[in-house]
Design a protein around this motif. Sequence first.
Motif, mmCIF file in Angstrom:
data_model
loop_
_atom_site.group_PDB
_atom_site.id
_atom_site.type_symbol
_atom_site.label_atom_id
_atom_site.label_comp_id
_atom_site.label_asym_id
_atom_site.label_seq_id
_atom_site.Cartn_x
_atom_site.Cartn_y
_atom_site.Cartn_z
ATOM 1 N N CYS A 23 2.102 10.201 28.696
ATOM 2 C CA CYS A 23 0.987 11.047 29.135
ATOM 3 C C CYS A 23 1.462 12.040 30.191
ATOM 4 C CB CYS A 23 -0.131 10.182 29.702
ATOM 5 S SG CYS A 23 -1.531 11.146 30.317
ATOM 6 N N TYR A 69 -0.586 13.620 32.262
ATOM 7 C CA TYR A 69 -1.564 13.808 33.341
ATOM 8 C C TYR A 69 -1.120 13.110 34.633
ATOM 9 C CZ TYR A 69 -5.129 16.268 30.559
ATOM 10 O OH TYR A 69 -5.827 17.197 29.832
ATOM 11 N N CYS A 70 -1.555 11.880 34.890
ATOM 12 C CA CYS A 70 -1.373 11.377 36.262
ATOM 13 C C CYS A 70 -0.111 10.524 36.431
ATOM 14 C CB CYS A 70 -2.617 10.603 36.716
ATOM 15 S SG CYS A 70 -2.654 8.883 36.231
ATOM 16 N N VAL A 83 0.377 7.501 36.700
ATOM 17 C CA VAL A 83 0.488 6.166 36.106
ATOM 18 C C VAL A 83 1.547 6.200 34.994
ATOM 19 C CG1 VAL A 83 -0.717 4.301 34.885
ATOM 20 C CG2 VAL A 83 -1.901 5.579 36.683
ATOM 21 N N GLY A 84 1.576 7.298 34.246
ATOM 22 C CA GLY A 84 2.626 7.435 33.226
ATOM 23 C C GLY A 84 2.399 6.568 32.008
ATOM 24 N N CYS A 85 1.201 6.622 31.454
ATOM 25 C CA CYS A 85 0.887 5.768 30.301
ATOM 26 C C CYS A 85 1.667 6.206 29.063
ATOM 27 C CB CYS A 85 -0.601 5.827 29.993
ATOM 28 S SG CYS A 85 -1.601 5.155 31.315
ATOM 29 N N PHE A 114 1.964 6.525 25.027
ATOM 30 C CA PHE A 114 1.051 6.735 23.892
ATOM 31 C C PHE A 114 1.846 6.903 22.607
ATOM 32 C CE2 PHE A 114 -1.854 7.924 27.253
ATOM 33 C CZ PHE A 114 -3.110 7.612 26.755
ATOM 34 N N SER A 142 -5.685 3.028 28.417
ATOM 35 C CA SER A 142 -5.647 4.483 28.624
ATOM 36 C C SER A 142 -6.883 4.893 29.407
ATOM 37 C CB SER A 142 -5.662 5.203 27.270
ATOM 38 O OG SER A 142 -6.860 4.890 26.576
ATOM 39 N N CYS A 143 -6.922 6.177 29.767
ATOM 40 C CA CYS A 143 -8.147 6.731 30.354
ATOM 41 C C CYS A 143 -8.547 7.951 29.536
ATOM 42 C CB CYS A 143 -7.962 7.070 31.824
ATOM 43 S SG CYS A 143 -7.216 8.685 32.108
ATOM 44 N N LYS A 158 -8.520 11.008 30.037
ATOM 45 C CA LYS A 158 -7.680 12.212 30.018
ATOM 46 C C LYS A 158 -6.551 12.059 28.994
ATOM 47 C CE LYS A 158 -7.095 12.348 34.618
ATOM 48 N NZ LYS A 158 -8.091 11.542 35.324
ATOM 49 N N GLY A 159 -5.734 11.043 29.187
ATOM 50 C CA GLY A 159 -4.581 10.889 28.297
ATOM 51 C C GLY A 159 -4.984 10.563 26.871
ATOM 52 N N PRO A 208 -6.663 5.801 36.823
ATOM 53 C CA PRO A 208 -7.620 4.887 36.213
ATOM 54 C C PRO A 208 -7.011 3.672 35.507
ATOM 55 C CG PRO A 208 -7.798 7.107 35.277
ATOM 56 C CD PRO A 208 -6.790 7.189 36.360
ATOM 57 N N VAL A 209 -5.899 3.863 34.852
ATOM 58 C CA VAL A 209 -5.347 2.714 34.113
ATOM 59 C C VAL A 209 -4.799 1.673 35.086
ATOM 60 C CG1 VAL A 209 -3.450 2.027 32.586
ATOM 61 C CG2 VAL A 209 -4.985 3.883 31.931
HETATM 62 S S1 SF4 Z 1 -4.155 6.800 33.671
HETATM 63 FE FE1 SF4 Z 1 -4.960 8.330 32.252
HETATM 64 S S2 SF4 Z 1 -4.187 10.282 33.003
HETATM 65 FE FE2 SF4 Z 1 -3.012 8.672 34.001
HETATM 66 S S3 SF4 Z 1 -1.183 8.473 32.727
HETATM 67 FE FE3 SF4 Z 1 -2.690 6.971 32.011
HETATM 68 S S4 SF4 Z 1 -3.829 7.979 30.356
HETATM 69 FE FE4 SF4 Z 1 -2.707 9.555 31.495
#
Ligand code: SF4
Length: 959
Positions: free
Chosen positions: A244, A246-247, A249-251, A253, A278-279, A281-282, A414-415
């Motif tokens: 991801c 976005y943030c 956390v680095g999810c 996918f 996930s959240c 956004k990602g 969020p995650v």
């Molecule tokens: S918490 Fe959301 S925005 Fe952050 S890396 Fe995970 S999916 Fe992406």
Amino acid sequence: MQSIAEQDLGTPERHAQQQVTLQVDGCEVTVPAGTSVMRAAALADRGIPKLCATDQLEAFGSCRMCLVQIEGMKGYPASCTTPVAQGMRVTTQNPQLAQLRRGVMELYISDHPLDCLTCPANGHCELQDMAGAVGLREVRYGYEGANHLDAPKDESNPYFTFDASKCIVCSRCVRACDEQQGTLALTIAGRGFDSSVAASQGQSFMDSECVSCGACVQACPTATLSEKSLIEKGQAERSVVTTCAYCGVGCSFRAEMRGEELIRMVPNKDGHANHGHSCVKGRFAIGYATHPDRIVKPMIRATISEPWREVSWEEAIAHAAGELRRIQGKYGRDSIGGITSSRCSNEETYLVQKLVRAGFGNNNVDTCARVCHSPTGYGLKQTLGESAGTQTFDSVMDADVIMVIGANPTDAHPVFASQMKRRLRQGARLIVADPRRIDLVRTPHIEAAHHLQLRPGTNVALVNSLAHVIVTEGLVKEDFVRERCEVESFDKWRAFVAEPRNSPEAMEAVTGVPAATLRAAARLYATGGNGAIYYGLGVTEHSQGSTMVMGIANLAMATGNVGRSGVGVNPLRGQNNVQGSCDMGSFPHEFPGYRHVADEAVRRQFEQSWGVKLLDEPGLRIPNMFEAALDGEFKALYIQGEDIAQSDPNTQHVTAALSAMECIIVQDLFLNESAKFAHVFLPGCSFLEKDGTFTNAERRISPVRRVMRPKSGYADWEVTQLLARALGMKMDYSHPSEIMDEIAALTPTFTGVSFARLEELGSIQWPCNDAAPTGTPFMHVGSFVRGKGRFLVTEYVPTDEKVNARYPLILTTGRILSQYNVGAQTRRTPNVQWHAEDRLEIHPHDAEERGIRQDDWVGVQSRAGETVLRAEITPRVQPGVVYTTFHFPELGVNVITTENSDWATNCPEYKVTAVQVTRVTQPSEWQRRYREFDQRQQELLQAAAHAGAAPALAGSGAE
Ligand code: SF4
Ligand code: SF4
Ligand code: SF4
Ligand code: FES
């Protein structure tokens, strides 16, 4: 629904010392005690039919599809809820079991629409698979009786649909929302035949507490909960694991693709940072990548009042290089610089700083981390010896006391917040230190033991008081300190914090936190078992940001909370690659790996590798670049993937500095606020279009993989390379993996990192070298990176930003879940349905005093400027404090933030601005000017579109 490549073992993994051996259909299998029979069977390659079970959730035992026979046991137990036992003999298939399962399946199918051929889940539906697996050939019950086939659809969520007619009431969605996400937005309402899934109190998904994380969609075994993109586009034909963008956390996918079209993003169960969660956004907010606003052709113009002209890549690069050299020739070597981005990959960032140091011949490179976590780098290096967080995210599952300071994980991370909430529901205690009542303070099944609702700007006073209690009440872990830390520094610090002026009672008037509450929180952190501190920009973005980071490190060392799982000092990084952009040498004074440019041995190493002489003096920081621009000494800037005109404080100062330069080169996806002041626009790539790596808040390096071709023809690293070559540098990378090889060769903490190793391990937490070939989950185990931990005295110095009769309120800023940073990406997605504007949160008392009602337009005036936005009256903020987010440029929150900054790093003091708030009826003067300027710049962009090929993506679907 399951993604293409993931195998579901039915129930979650168990970790136990004791191993148990059993036989499944005569095959011997050994598993940890506590494992379910279903999982053991799956591991022995004996798939048992199931519907309500999935290995992401605790077993529930409702569907009765997974019945087995176990020697010596009566009846047919459900294999998902039956734990294994030593010597157990399990039969997964015989005529009786087959008949029982067919009977159950027949009942399900008799109340299910048989539109499989047109169903979005066709071919990937677990109900369909199980009907096949149990050999269902006929359904004896007709559709005449009562059924749910006409149950209505809920289409309210912009990203997924809920088709109740397909629901088998397996409760997987409810459990996903409870266990994985921790929002508890779903229930099963009614009983028996009338039972159905309900969001909150029977509301639509959009009106409910749902935060659109997608966990329920992921868990649903039928097409009841389905992504709209899947319904519209059909199923994917391949998937690529990526990270991801976005943030922090680095999810991880799986980007599911059909040709060049992205069908959906599915959280990766094997993702080390997110474990399949996930959240919004990602998971869903990815439409920006193909948005028609994307600019995919290079453009140039002589001045910012002229129309843009679309040109070839060759012309754009030659023009940019020519301008840089012209300006250096006229104004000197140091008149140009570059800014790297925490949204770009490690490899891209590395190249930009290399271009500046080796190509521009100066050290005028800085990064957006300057304005967020630079105090983290400085403060942790000074105390612990390494500029990074100490733990893995998973470490939180071993924490007994969690202290969250100046961070809002449910919105910004969020995650990780979901994981933290899981631990809190298991019984860990929570301390929140925040001026605002963030969601974590009280959320379903979670309540903070203590909320230290301090006044903005008094962090250091608070941390000193916490330390005072620990020191004066004999709560120091003396043996840890004596063995692991510099005793002299500790003694000095101990004497300092023990002074009566640092006591909670003395500081109560400063912080606003009742002394008794503070004492209780300090005792809990020091004595409650493993204590873990998580902090965010509410710590760093202050005039004493670095001091507070050191104060946190002092606290952790004094209580022995460093060097093992469950403890530590954990900065929650805002953007995807804040850690990485700092690691890669983006700061003007440091080479990659945080080594000072004045260090001769290190410099020689880089000189040898890059074949040029390098400067031993630090270059300009971003604020110094602005000052120098206004002084007429700094004339050109290459900005990759960053929007300083929106994100940096005191907008009018920033835009004045940008206007004073002769050549601004912006490399980005969109005509962002900074690009409106630019002379060269180089189209950038989304994370879907390039290979590379991001490093998250855990120091975890994760692969980013190209899933579609770059829309502009070049990946971002290739553009930097073209510019470098045009400037006469030798740069011949053919793939980002070669850039990483160079990073590894030059950076001791990255020695063992390579794309091949990442392929093998999935992700790697640095340091990764001979001493730690698979990476380092926990830092400072046994000894600190700097040898002994160093305590530093953290004198509280009040900020210069004072409230007075003219500016009686304190403005503090933060983020919201659905939007991301400057909003350039998320504003171009349906996420605006949750948050379409920035609002000013104001306490009812302050609102009443000013005659402000909900939704009124209010002017916010500070010493730097004024802006206008709508009021949100809420007790989440304390009296005397107002709060807003900064995701919309037209709001211009940074018009009012000041240039006060951290004493050590210049990180701006975004979190404390003295303001007045009044009811108004019209936009501020700045907003009027902004609108005119914006409109003019859009027209100049359109002129380019009309003069040449359109800047919009040919044939791209706006999502
Ligand atoms: S918490 Fe959301 S925005 Fe952050 S890396 Fe995970 S999916 Fe992406
Ligand atoms: S919506 Fe899906 S997961 Fe939820 S109960 Fe219905 S079928 Fe099961
Ligand atoms: S999307 Fe997430 S928050 Fe919303 S109902 Fe599903 S699991 Fe719960
Ligand atoms: S899978 Fe075991 S009861 Fe549903």
